[in-house]
Design a protein around this motif. Structure first.
Motif, PDB file in Angstrom:
ATOM      1  N   ARG B  24       3.352   7.766  -9.300  1.00 55.44           N
ATOM      2  CA  ARG B  24       2.869   6.665  -8.848  1.00 55.44           C
ATOM      3  C   ARG B  24       1.304   6.726  -9.190  1.00 55.44           C
ATOM      4  NH1 ARG B  24       4.360   7.894  -2.924  1.00 55.44           N
ATOM      5  NH2 ARG B  24       3.266   9.835  -3.718  1.00 55.44           N
ATOM      6  N   GLY B  43       3.374   6.632   1.973  1.00 53.73           N
ATOM      7  CA  GLY B  43       4.202   6.572   0.959  1.00 53.73           C
ATOM      8  C   GLY B  43       5.171   5.416   0.376  1.00 53.73           C
ATOM      9  N   ALA B  44       5.161   4.608   1.523  1.00 50.31           N
ATOM     10  CA  ALA B  44       6.248   3.304   1.519  1.00 50.31           C
ATOM     11  C   ALA B  44       5.642   2.054   1.799  1.00 50.31           C
ATOM     12  CB  ALA B  44       7.111   3.958   2.463  1.00 50.31           C
ATOM     13  N   GLY B  45       4.296   1.741   1.522  1.00 46.45           N
ATOM     14  CA  GLY B  45       3.661   0.436   1.659  1.00 46.45           C
ATOM     15  C   GLY B  45       3.378   0.043   2.988  1.00 46.45           C
ATOM     16  N   LEU B  59      -4.081  -3.383  -4.269  1.00 45.45           N
ATOM     17  CA  LEU B  59      -2.682  -2.955  -4.325  1.00 45.45           C
ATOM     18  C   LEU B  59      -2.496  -1.932  -3.609  1.00 45.45           C
ATOM     19  CD1 LEU B  59      -1.794  -3.557  -8.205  1.00 45.45           C
ATOM     20  CD2 LEU B  59      -1.604  -5.188  -6.289  1.00 45.45           C
ATOM     21  N   LYS B  60      -1.436  -1.371  -3.097  1.00 42.26           N
ATOM     22  CA  LYS B  60      -0.918  -0.074  -2.312  1.00 42.26           C
ATOM     23  C   LYS B  60      -0.686   0.824  -3.459  1.00 42.26           C
ATOM     24  CE  LYS B  60      -0.558  -1.885   2.293  1.00 42.26           C
ATOM     25  NZ  LYS B  60       0.554  -1.997   2.962  1.00 42.26           N
ATOM     26  N   LEU B  63       2.988   2.012  -3.992  1.00 44.67           N
ATOM     27  CA  LEU B  63       4.059   1.511  -4.621  1.00 44.67           C
ATOM     28  C   LEU B  63       3.891   1.000  -6.028  1.00 44.67           C
ATOM     29  CD1 LEU B  63       4.751  -0.860  -1.412  1.00 44.67           C
ATOM     30  CD2 LEU B  63       5.975   0.988  -2.060  1.00 44.67           C
ATOM     31  N   VAL B  64       2.901   1.471  -6.735  1.00 43.29           N
ATOM     32  CA  VAL B  64       2.412   1.366  -7.893  1.00 43.29           C
ATOM     33  C   VAL B  64       2.957   2.251  -8.916  1.00 43.29           C
ATOM     34  CG1 VAL B  64       0.788   0.489  -9.696  1.00 43.29           C
ATOM     35  CG2 VAL B  64       0.637  -0.476  -7.157  1.00 43.29           C
ATOM     36  N   PRO B  65       4.031   2.242  -9.853  1.00 36.03           N
ATOM     37  CA  PRO B  65       4.120   3.202 -10.943  1.00 36.03           C
ATOM     38  C   PRO B  65       2.916   3.288 -11.756  1.00 36.03           C
ATOM     39  CG  PRO B  65       6.047   1.600 -10.765  1.00 36.03           C
ATOM     40  CD  PRO B  65       4.967   1.110  -9.981  1.00 36.03           C
TER      41      PRO B  65
END
Ligand SMILES: Cc1cc2nc3c(=O)[nH]c(=O)nc-3n(C[C@H](O)[C@H](O)[C@H](O)COP(=O)(O)OP(=O)(O)OC[C@H]3O[C@@H](n4cnc5c(N)ncnc54)[C@H](O)[C@@H]3O)c2cc1C
Ligand code: FES
Ligand code: FES
Lengths: 305, 627
Positions: B24, B43-45, B59-60, B63-65
């Motif tokens: 991530r 780890g889950a937004g 962005l979090k 949650l972003v590859p």
């Protein structure tokens, strides 16, 4: 943890279909990843190994958004945040900004896509009732025999149950085609365990158009999520609303009508109470947003504000 | 397995790197690039400790590859302070005292930066809404909102830059004045390293295998396949403990890893270390544990019954601790009472939810000193316990307390430090473990769920003649802090009230639930909740004002507590006066004041929160056009 051997970011639909064909049975589509990454964690799917992830979020066709007269076309990868910050979308899809403000948070809305929300097919998804209220149709595409073939169907028909849609394994959701409803007053109601960052227990989208006198409902659209396996449009309530004068009593009668539809697996009593209150408040707010007079008793005005 | 190629600009510098395809953006930034100001709280937004800008959009990053970072411009918290000078917002956080444990703060500063970039004139409601994706467990948010408003005003020239400047507390005065936190700059800049941010050369990552059963005998553990895996550097189980196994704040009933049987879901059974965290995780599934499920008990009352499943041989009655207090003669007190009220109260299990999940780093130094760095709230005690467990003299055991990203009592227990020590001793390499949020919730202590039966006798004028209180608490599978919590619960049970006849019994009971332990207020909350609620009920029944009934019974200067502690001064009546005034309390019996009350809502109270501040703001010009 989501584990892959290969992560492909595709630049066109064609490339995406080729990658899907090449890795058939061993790939997964990624758009915003906001459903997929939290799903691959302890307590849900746990560690998931997918050989190939196929990222479609950068494909131009999936990002297009077009408003022309009576229709709005949304690419599947349009992030939810655009409903808040694109004035053309906000005008043509009046309930969408209100839905968006209750959807996750500012940051997740920048990643979370409208298409991912539809495909995820959660019974309590916030994006689907507003789409249904806007008469949305899904546009699906696949590459078969070297040609891209497309089909479309209403969102209500596409959603088949929790996590289940009519999407074929070789298909992508390309876009959504919605009715533009400018001038409608809108309201989105949502209840969850807390205010911010929460999945709905029940959510409701309402759109109301008043006639020139502002005394009568010319058109109404209502769709609800969280009370059964799939979201549904409340057509009977809509016809009832169109059939008579606009009064507080009739809105109250309308609010009683969908209560019996509550078929969710848990907390039925609670959801029934919620549905009654929601429909009433949503209609009153939508009527006010459509330029109608407030139908609330003054002492309730503050409570429902 | 092609690696990703990521070319991006990070804080103004170009980078070009290969990265594992499953990473991530959060992992890429922290582990590959060392930008540890970006944290992983969930780890889950859900928490926002990982917020970064990607092409100007917040962005979090959990949650972003990482692949999505290709070709983008990224800003992390490290990029906000230019040339070491804090940004206006960071200075405002420092000034306003808007950081405590600091773990949420980098993400908070990023979200605040995003809010003011999006709308430099955002009002407090809009600021709240735009920060809605970021959680803070320490500050209560108000100081954070104050900081953002201060920064906004300074940026807009509505307040002078000097408003951010260091102001000295008047000569040596620290009480009653705002004193700047010395550690705030390191927190607002993201520079402060928590245990999970620290790395050492040659370091291994540890993953933990946990019990799927609430109560089961361990028939066998076969680690051979995991040991044989490429990249696995060490596997440990209870068999690796060289000394006397067992830790706990009071009773040493918990083994470093399950020994002979497991007692709750999530209990640690074995651990694997590898240079690659992914290999360590994968190796867990290669460890074969054969369990023989045992009858389990999940309710404290059930656990006290004869024939209930027994968790620990040393405690056949499942009692961790019973604390009795006897003052006077309650039977006599009840006989003298005009009114006797009996009720039961229960409270639920609560998770601390500090934003920093458990993490630690251990190594054996050149002199053979086993060194453990972790956000432990109790390092000296841990050191003594570990010395026995690993059979090393105390001078060969060292604990270093890393910054605690929130503890609230939940980091008093030596839950993972023992495993780290064993793994470092076995592999002779530095070893780090970082719990996931789920692991943190599943395995660590909770606030004791409680069930209290309450009996109070009072005279007509509200004087309490006797109380009898019995609290049964679910201590879960291990003792942890239960004994102390039961003591505190008992000592404070009857409240700060002068009562001649008191009978209190608190019981901490073993069950196969997640262990209970220390949590802010340490047992006082459970019994106080019962006492204060009970007093309100009694006041209603007696037709008394709730403040009045408390004043009638309040301990005064010189009082002696129910456990005979002499109190030189008692501020209770002053506190009651202040609370009554602040609440604009309308005197009277709550249920007899008629339909309308003047003390509800109004100044000092806040309506329930709602969303849509910016929609309302966007709509309001329209309304004024119409008008
Ligand atoms: C903290 C948090 C809060 C949230 N809050 C809300 C909320 O308030 N309301 C709500 O409704 N949801 C919420 N969600 C869920 C999620 O953000 C949404 O469902 C989002 O719209 C999913 O879109 P995505 O692109 O991020 O999903 P992804 O994870 O990328 O995809 C979701 C699914 O759709 C498939 N998919 C995506 N795009 C396509 C396509 N074009 N064609 C075919 N298949 C496709 C994927 O394979 C996957 O199965 C929340 C999530 C988190 C983590
Ligand atoms: S939101 Fe990313 S770590 Fe919590
Ligand atoms: S300061 Fe915010 S979580 Fe500790």
């Amino acid at each position: 943890m989501l584990i892959c051997d290969e992560y492909l970011t595709l630049a066109s639909l064609d490339e995406a279909f080729d990658a899907m064909a090449r890795h058939r049975g061993r790939c997964r589509i990624i758009a915003g990843a906001t459903d997929t990454l939290p799903w691959a964690r302890e307590g849900r799917a746990g560690d998931v190994e997918v050989p190939v992830l196929i990222d479609v979020a950068r494909i131009p066709e999936l990002n297009a958004r077009r408003v022309d007269g009576t229709r709005v076309r949304l690419g599947a990868a349009v992030p939810i945040q655009r409903f808040l910050d694109d004035p053309a979308l906000a005008k043509a899809l009046p309930v969408m900004p209100q839905c968006a403000i209750w959807f996750a948070d500012d940051q997740i809305r920048e990643s979370a896509t409208i298409g991912g929300n539809v495909i995820n097919a959660s019974p309590a998804a916030d994006g689907t009732p507003p789409l249904i209220a806007h008469g949305a149709r899904v546009e699906l595409a696949a590459k078969r025999n070297g040609r891209i073939v497309r089909r479309e169907m209403a969102v209500e028909d596409f959603l088949q149950g929790p996590g289940k849609t009519a999407l074929e394994s070789d298909e992508l959701l390309v876009g959504l085609d919605c009715e533009a409803l400018p001038g409608y007053g809108a309201s989105f109601e949502k209840v969850g365990h807390r205010r911010s960052l929460v999945i709905s227990v029940v959510c409701l989208a309402a759109l109301v158009k008043l006639d020139a006198t502002k005394q009568k409902i010319e058109d109404a659209r209502l769709a609800i999520g969280g009370i059964g396996p799939v979201p549904q449009r409340l057509t009977e309530v809509e016809s009832f609303l169109r059939a008579g004068p606009l009064t507080a009593e009739r809105l109250e009668q309308a609010a009683e009508m969908p209560v019996a539809l509550v078929a969710s697996r848990s907390r039925q009593e609670y959801r029934r109470e919620v549905v009654r209150g929601f429909v009433l408040r949503a209609l009153m707010t939508a009527v006010r947003n459509a330029g109608g007079a407030s139908l609330l008793a003054p002492e309730l005005e503050a409570a429902y504000a | 397995m092609p690696d990703l190629r990521i070319e991006a600009t990070i804080n103004g510098r170009k980078i070009a790197r290969n990265a594992k395809p499953h990473l991530r953006l959060l992992d890429f930034l922290r582990d590959d690039l060392g930008h540890t100001g970006t944290k992983e709280g969930c780890g889950a937004g859900e928490c926002g400790t990982c917020s970064v800008f990607v092409d100007g959009v917040l962005l979090k990053s959990c949650l972003v590859p990482a692949a999505k970072a290709q070709g983008t411009r990224i800003e992390t918290v490290e990029g906000l302070a230019k040339a070491g000078e804090l940004s206006v917002l960071q200075q405002a956080f420092h000034k306003a005292g808007a950081s405590q444990c600091g773990y949420c703060i980098p993400g908070m500063v990023m979200a605040a930066t995003a809010a003011l970039r999006a709308n430099p004139f955002a009002d407090r409601e809009e600021i709240k809404e735009r920060l809605g994706g970021n959680i803070c467990r320490c500050t209560g948010y108000q100081k954070i909102f104050d900081a953002v408003e201060l920064a906004r005003d300074v940026q807009n020239g509505r307040r002078p830059a000097s408003a951010l400047a260091e102001e000295d507390a008047a000569d040596g005065a620290f009480i009653g004045v705002n004193v700047r936190r010395l550690d705030a700059p390191s927190k607002v800049s993201g520079a402060l390293k928590y245990a999970g941010d620290m790395v050492m050369p040659h370091m291994l990552h540890m993953a933990v295998l946990r019990s799927p059963h609430a109560h089961a005998r361990i028939v066998s553990i076969d680690t051979s396949e995991a040991e044989a895996m490429d990249g696995v550097e060490g596997v440990i189980t209870a068999a690796d403990v060289p000394g006397v196994d067992g830790f706990g704040v009071f009773v040493h009933d918990q083994p470093i890893m399950a020994r002979g049987k497991v007692r709750y879901v999530g209990e640690q059974v074995a651990a694997v270390a590898s240079e690659d965290p992914l290999i360590a995780r994968r190796a867990l599934s290669k460890i074969k544990v054969v369990y023989e499920p045992l009858p389990a008990v999940f309710d404290a009352h059930e656990a006290m019954k004869a024939g209930a499943a027994v968790l620990h041989d040393y405690a056949p009655d499942n009692i961790v601790k019973h604390i009795p207090i006897r003052v006077g003669d309650v039977a006599k007190g009840f006989a003298e009472s005009d009114l006797i009220v009996e009720e039961t109260y229960s409270t639920q299990q609560v998770e601390h939810a500090y934003l920093e999940p458990e993490a630690g780093l251990a190594y054996v130094d050149a002199d053979g000193v086993v060194t453990i760095l972790s956000p432990s709230q109790n390092i000296t005690h841990h050191r003594h316990m570990l010395s026995r467990i690993i059979a090393q003299p105390i001078n060969k055991v060292r604990f270093i307390m890393s910054p605690v990203g929130g503890g609230f009592g939940g980091k008093e227990d030596m839950v993972y430090q023992g495993m780290l020590a064993l793994m470092a001793m076995k592999t002779r390499r530095p070893v780090r473990v970082v719990f996931t949020r789920e692991e943190s919730i599943i395995t660590t202590a909770k606030r004791h769920p409680s069930h209290t039966t309450y009996k109070m006798g009072l005279t007509r004028d509200g004087r309490i003649k006797a109380v009898e209180i019995k609290m049964i608490s679910d201590g879960g599978a291990y003792g942890m802090s239960t004994e102390g919590v039961m003591r505190k619960a008992a000592i404070l049970a009857a409240g700060p009230y002068a009562i001649p006849n008191v009978k209190v019994d608190t019981y901490g009971i073993y069950t196969n639930n997640t262990p209970s332990g220390a949590f802010r207020s340490f047992g006082a909350l459970q019994t106080q909740f019962a006492t204060e609620t009970h007093l309100d009920i009694c006041a209603e029944k007696l037709g008394l004002d709730p403040f009045e009934i408390r004043r009638v019974n309040a301990m005064r200067d010189g009082a002696s507590t129910h456990t005979k502690q002499a109190l030189k001064s008692v501020s209770l009546t002053r506190a009651l006066d202040a609370a009554e005034k602040a609440a604009r309390w309308e005197p009277g019996v709550p249920n007899m004041r008629g339909a309308t009350r003047g003390d509800l809502n109004g100044e000092g109270t806040r309506p329930s929160c709602t969303l849509g501040a910016r929609l309302a703001a966007a709509a309001s010009p329209k309304t004024s056009e119409v008008a």
